[in-house]
Design a protein around this motif. Structure first.
Motif, PDB file in Angstrom:
ATOM      1  N   ILE A  25      48.946  49.330  37.132  1.00 13.83           N
ATOM      2  CA  ILE A  25      48.391  48.362  36.199  1.00 13.83           C
ATOM      3  C   ILE A  25      48.583  46.924  36.674  1.00 13.83           C
ATOM      4  CG2 ILE A  25      50.387  48.119  34.666  1.00 13.83           C
ATOM      5  CD1 ILE A  25      46.668  48.426  33.637  1.00 13.83           C
ATOM      6  N   ASP A  26      49.537  46.698  37.570  1.00 10.25           N
ATOM      7  CA  ASP A  26      49.791  45.360  38.093  1.00 10.25           C
ATOM      8  C   ASP A  26      48.960  45.052  39.332  1.00 10.25           C
ATOM      9  OD1 ASP A  26      51.705  44.941  36.089  1.00 10.25           O
ATOM     10  OD2 ASP A  26      53.257  45.895  37.301  1.00 10.25           O
ATOM     11  N   ASP A  27      48.071  45.945  39.716  1.00 11.06           N
ATOM     12  CA  ASP A  27      47.265  45.811  40.920  1.00 11.06           C
ATOM     13  C   ASP A  27      45.858  45.335  40.567  1.00 11.06           C
ATOM     14  OD1 ASP A  27      46.024  46.050  43.372  1.00 11.06           O
ATOM     15  OD2 ASP A  27      46.404  48.180  43.609  1.00 11.06           O
ATOM     16  N   GLY A  28      45.309  44.462  41.366  1.00 14.45           N
ATOM     17  CA  GLY A  28      43.967  43.948  41.132  1.00 14.45           C
ATOM     18  C   GLY A  28      42.872  44.994  41.245  1.00 14.45           C
ATOM     19  N   LEU A  29      43.152  46.116  41.884  1.00 20.16           N
ATOM     20  CA  LEU A  29      42.147  47.182  42.001  1.00 20.16           C
ATOM     21  C   LEU A  29      42.039  48.041  40.741  1.00 20.16           C
ATOM     22  CD1 LEU A  29      42.666  48.591  45.625  1.00 20.16           C
ATOM     23  CD2 LEU A  29      40.708  47.319  44.762  1.00 20.16           C
ATOM     24  N   ALA A  30      42.959  47.883  39.787  1.00 21.76           N
ATOM     25  CA  ALA A  30      43.010  48.760  38.616  1.00 21.76           C
ATOM     26  C   ALA A  30      41.680  48.865  37.863  1.00 21.76           C
ATOM     27  CB  ALA A  30      44.136  48.330  37.676  1.00 21.76           C
ATOM     28  N   PRO A  31      41.005  47.751  37.518  1.00 20.09           N
ATOM     29  CA  PRO A  31      39.734  47.888  36.795  1.00 20.09           C
ATOM     30  C   PRO A  31      38.661  48.621  37.602  1.00 20.09           C
ATOM     31  CG  PRO A  31      40.559  45.646  36.613  1.00 20.09           C
ATOM     32  CD  PRO A  31      41.416  46.355  37.623  1.00 20.09           C
ATOM     33  N   LEU A  32      38.607  48.365  38.898  1.00 22.10           N
ATOM     34  CA  LEU A  32      37.612  49.038  39.729  1.00 22.10           C
ATOM     35  C   LEU A  32      37.901  50.530  39.858  1.00 22.10           C
ATOM     36  CD1 LEU A  32      35.090  48.843  41.455  1.00 22.10           C
ATOM     37  CD2 LEU A  32      36.541  48.228  43.399  1.00 22.10           C
ATOM     38  N   ILE A  33      39.166  50.898  40.000  1.00 20.90           N
ATOM     39  CA  ILE A  33      39.537  52.319  40.061  1.00 20.90           C
ATOM     40  C   ILE A  33      39.101  53.010  38.779  1.00 20.90           C
ATOM     41  CG2 ILE A  33      41.474  53.936  40.119  1.00 20.90           C
ATOM     42  CD1 ILE A  33      42.941  51.810  41.874  1.00 20.90           C
ATOM     43  N   MET A  34      39.354  52.373  37.650  1.00 22.87           N
ATOM     44  CA  MET A  34      38.979  52.953  36.362  1.00 22.87           C
ATOM     45  C   MET A  34      37.454  53.075  36.238  1.00 22.87           C
ATOM     46  SD  MET A  34      40.702  54.103  33.860  1.00 22.87           S
ATOM     47  CE  MET A  34      40.790  54.310  32.128  1.00 22.87           C
ATOM     48  N   ASP A  35      36.718  52.056  36.676  1.00 28.98           N
ATOM     49  CA  ASP A  35      35.252  52.115  36.631  1.00 28.98           C
ATOM     50  C   ASP A  35      34.710  53.259  37.485  1.00 28.98           C
ATOM     51  OD1 ASP A  35      34.950  49.945  34.911  1.00 28.98           O
ATOM     52  OD2 ASP A  35      34.663  48.497  36.539  1.00 28.98           O
ATOM     53  N   VAL A  36      35.228  53.374  38.707  1.00 28.48           N
ATOM     54  CA  VAL A  36      34.782  54.440  39.611  1.00 28.48           C
ATOM     55  C   VAL A  36      35.103  55.810  39.008  1.00 28.48           C
ATOM     56  CG1 VAL A  36      35.194  55.519  41.869  1.00 28.48           C
ATOM     57  CG2 VAL A  36      34.865  53.047  41.711  1.00 28.48           C
ATOM     58  N   ARG A  86      35.508  56.605  35.880  1.00 27.47           N
ATOM     59  CA  ARG A  86      34.649  56.844  34.712  1.00 27.47           C
ATOM     60  C   ARG A  86      33.254  57.286  35.153  1.00 27.47           C
ATOM     61  NH1 ARG A  86      31.120  53.541  33.200  1.00 27.47           N
ATOM     62  NH2 ARG A  86      32.215  51.701  33.953  1.00 27.47           N
ATOM     63  N   ARG A  87      32.717  56.627  36.170  1.00 23.89           N
ATOM     64  CA  ARG A  87      31.372  56.989  36.654  1.00 23.89           C
ATOM     65  C   ARG A  87      31.345  58.371  37.301  1.00 23.89           C
ATOM     66  NH1 ARG A  87      31.300  51.631  38.836  1.00 23.89           N
ATOM     67  NH2 ARG A  87      31.324  52.556  40.898  1.00 23.89           N
ATOM     68  N   MET A  88      32.472  58.837  37.825  1.00 27.88           N
ATOM     69  CA  MET A  88      32.510  60.133  38.477  1.00 27.88           C
ATOM     70  C   MET A  88      32.879  61.268  37.516  1.00 27.88           C
ATOM     71  SD  MET A  88      34.022  59.092  42.195  1.00 27.88           S
ATOM     72  CE  MET A  88      33.280  60.416  43.129  1.00 27.88           C
ATOM     73  N   THR A  89      33.173  60.924  36.265  1.00 27.00           N
ATOM     74  CA  THR A  89      33.493  61.929  35.253  1.00 27.00           C
ATOM     75  C   THR A  89      32.204  62.388  34.577  1.00 27.00           C
ATOM     76  OG1 THR A  89      35.619  60.849  34.848  1.00 27.00           O
ATOM     77  CG2 THR A  89      34.857  62.396  33.180  1.00 27.00           C
ATOM     78  N   ALA A  90      32.007  63.687  34.501  1.00 25.89           N
ATOM     79  CA  ALA A  90      30.821  64.248  33.839  1.00 25.89           C
ATOM     80  C   ALA A  90      30.782  63.791  32.382  1.00 25.89           C
ATOM     81  CB  ALA A  90      30.856  65.775  33.922  1.00 25.89           C
ATOM     82  N   PRO A  91      29.573  63.707  31.795  1.00 23.49           N
ATOM     83  CA  PRO A  91      29.469  63.260  30.401  1.00 23.49           C
ATOM     84  C   PRO A  91      30.342  64.046  29.427  1.00 23.49           C
ATOM     85  CG  PRO A  91      27.295  63.376  31.400  1.00 23.49           C
ATOM     86  CD  PRO A  91      28.268  63.954  32.395  1.00 23.49           C
ATOM     87  N   THR A 131      38.538  49.024  27.748  1.00 21.66           N
ATOM     88  CA  THR A 131      37.488  48.228  28.374  1.00 21.66           C
ATOM     89  C   THR A 131      36.695  49.000  29.427  1.00 21.66           C
ATOM     90  OG1 THR A 131      38.873  46.270  28.075  1.00 21.66           O
ATOM     91  CG2 THR A 131      37.046  46.075  29.617  1.00 21.66           C
ATOM     92  N   HIS A 132      37.382  49.745  30.279  1.00 24.28           N
ATOM     93  CA  HIS A 132      36.737  50.361  31.438  1.00 24.28           C
ATOM     94  C   HIS A 132      36.612  51.885  31.375  1.00 24.28           C
ATOM     95  CE1 HIS A 132      36.650  46.624  33.742  1.00 24.28           C
ATOM     96  NE2 HIS A 132      37.812  46.356  33.170  1.00 24.28           N
ATOM     97  N   GLY A 133      37.229  52.514  30.395  1.00 22.72           N
ATOM     98  CA  GLY A 133      37.164  53.980  30.312  1.00 22.72           C
ATOM     99  C   GLY A 133      37.398  54.471  28.908  1.00 22.72           C
ATOM    100  N   PRO A 134      36.524  54.104  27.973  1.00 25.23           N
ATOM    101  CA  PRO A 134      36.731  54.528  26.587  1.00 25.23           C
ATOM    102  C   PRO A 134      36.898  56.045  26.487  1.00 25.23           C
ATOM    103  CG  PRO A 134      34.865  53.028  26.756  1.00 25.23           C
ATOM    104  CD  PRO A 134      35.288  53.361  28.157  1.00 25.23           C
ATOM    105  N   GLY A 135      37.849  56.462  25.690  1.00 28.42           N
ATOM    106  CA  GLY A 135      38.093  57.887  25.499  1.00 28.42           C
ATOM    107  C   GLY A 135      39.020  58.506  26.521  1.00 28.42           C
ATOM    108  N   ALA A 136      39.494  57.705  27.472  1.00 30.77           N
ATOM    109  CA  ALA A 136      40.379  58.246  28.513  1.00 30.77           C
ATOM    110  C   ALA A 136      41.738  58.594  27.915  1.00 30.77           C
ATOM    111  CB  ALA A 136      40.563  57.233  29.637  1.00 30.77           C
ATOM    112  N   HIS A 137      42.336  59.650  28.438  1.00 28.76           N
ATOM    113  CA  HIS A 137      43.706  60.021  28.094  1.00 28.76           C
ATOM    114  C   HIS A 137      44.617  59.145  28.953  1.00 28.76           C
ATOM    115  CE1 HIS A 137      42.206  63.660  26.099  1.00 28.76           C
ATOM    116  NE2 HIS A 137      41.386  63.760  27.137  1.00 28.76           N
TER     117      HIS A 137
END
Length: 155
Positions: free
Chosen positions: A14-25, A27-32, A81-87
């Motif tokens: 969470i202290d890393d600048g890549l955190a939002p991008l990792i979460m976005d990627v 989320r996009r790779m998770t099936a609906p 913000t970047h992965g609604p519904g994530a555990h």
């Protein structure tokens, strides 16, 4: 057709600048209808030099607990913000081993992790969690890099 996985684990510092991008990627790779899990590790770091220092063990335990609470709050905000519904989970210990164990426990199909692509000498001195993850992972691993962030325009 995009790659989609049923159970995806986003390994976040969470202290890393890549955190939002990792979460976005992730989320996009998770099936609906799939599950997205976002985890962070809270390694226990001692600050005292002698195990006999009065109160030092308690102080370190309190600092560790406070950091775990902060990490959980920040992870919840990131997920909202970047992965609604994530555990969301904050685990104690080594990030790569924790993530591999967690992925195995939930029978994950994919782990998404970040890498700063350190030079070989820096990896030798401080290690590389993404390299460790590649060895420990029970499933496919997708590595998000600084170069990916620059190409995505999120630098």
């Amino acid at each position: 057709m995009a790659l989609e996985f049923n159970k995806v684990v986003a390994v976040i510092d969470i202290d890393d600048g890549l955190a939002p991008l990792i979460m976005d990627v992730a989320r996009r790779m998770t099936a609906p209808d799939g599950e997205l899990h976002a985890i962070d590790s809270n390694p226990f770091i001692t600050t005292f030099e002698s195990p006999y220092a009065a109160g030092a063990i308690e102080a370190d335990a309190q600092a560790h607990e406070a950091d775990a609470t902060r990490r959980k709050e920040d992870m919840d905000a990131l997920a909202a913000t970047h992965g609604p519904g994530a555990h969301v989970a904050v685990l104690d210990g080594n990030p790569s081993r924790d993530a591999a164990s967690y992925a195995k426990k939930i029978d994950a199909d994919l782990i998404v992790i970040g890498s700063h692509q350190k030079a070989w000498w820096k990896r030798l001195l401080v290690g590389s969690e993404s390299s460790d993850m590649l060895r420990e992972a029970p499933c496919a691993v997708f590595v998000v890099t600084e170069a990916h962030r620059r190409r995505a325009g999120k630098a």
